[in-house]
Design an enzyme around this catalytic site. Sequence first.
Site, PDB file in Angstrom:
ATOM      1  CE  LYS A   1      -2.780   2.158   4.787  1.00  0.00           C
ATOM      2  NZ  LYS A   1      -2.588   1.290   3.608  1.00  0.00           N
TER       3      LYS A   1
ATOM      4  CB  SER B   1      -0.938   0.011   1.205  1.00  0.00           C
ATOM      5  OG  SER B   1      -0.206   0.114   2.409  1.00  0.00           O
TER       6      SER B   1
END
Length: 269
Positions: free
Chosen positions: A133, A78
């Site tokens: 993230k 990701s």
Amino acid sequence: MHRMEDPGTPPAEGSIARRAEAMEAAPLDRRRSVEPPRGSMSTGRWMWEWTKAISTAILLFLAVRTFLVEAFKIPTGSMEGTLLIGDFLLVNKAVYGAEIPLTDRRLPAFSHPGRGDVVVFLPPHDPHKNYVKRIVGVPGDTLEMRDKVLLRNGVRQDEPYARHTDPLGDQADPKMLWQLDFTVDTTLSMRSYHPSRDNWGPLVVPPGKFFALGDNRDRSEDSRYWGFLDAHSVKGRPMFVYYSFEHDLANALPWLTSVRWKRIGEVIR
């Protein structure tokens, strides 16, 4: 004639010597019966010193891991472009104020999470699993995405770290309907609002929350789907890659033979 008193027979010199030796030997024998053997005392002292050294090392390790630095491994793609599967990171836990175990309190922070920071955190939908993230929105920001382009407070964002690998497949996703409670247009409803991976918003980030996206935008499960990131769930900021290897199913020992040497020591930005 004068009578002389008989002083008696003098003791033999050998018996005097034996008696003196017996008197000196008695306390020594008693001391020997009380004192532990010399060998057993040194073994016990050695074991105690090693126990103290090991206990101190364990306590120092736990203190460093809890309050200063912790290691994490990247299991998914990701964040590809910035972080790769198989990267091992050292994360600074002190920068945002490390959490004190068994309490709801944190140590004083050196700074606060800001736009563009890569952070490690516990997401609201899975609070027992670490995520990595990038923060793109802080409290008060208005965010939206149009055709993969992020706009913050109405301004198009230049994101050189963002990666787009899938030009198709931008279908409406019902998991994103949580955004209705935070959209700028309060007249929107489930019938009129159809958010998708590449098109959603505008919505406002509430106090005490952040909005986080993966750099690999087309392959990331992030705030678009599970909601805002709570400020108290942020654990730290990655500093650098201390080890990395490319996972190869055909290789039995990829951690040894497929090391990405060039990534070791790379600072995370």
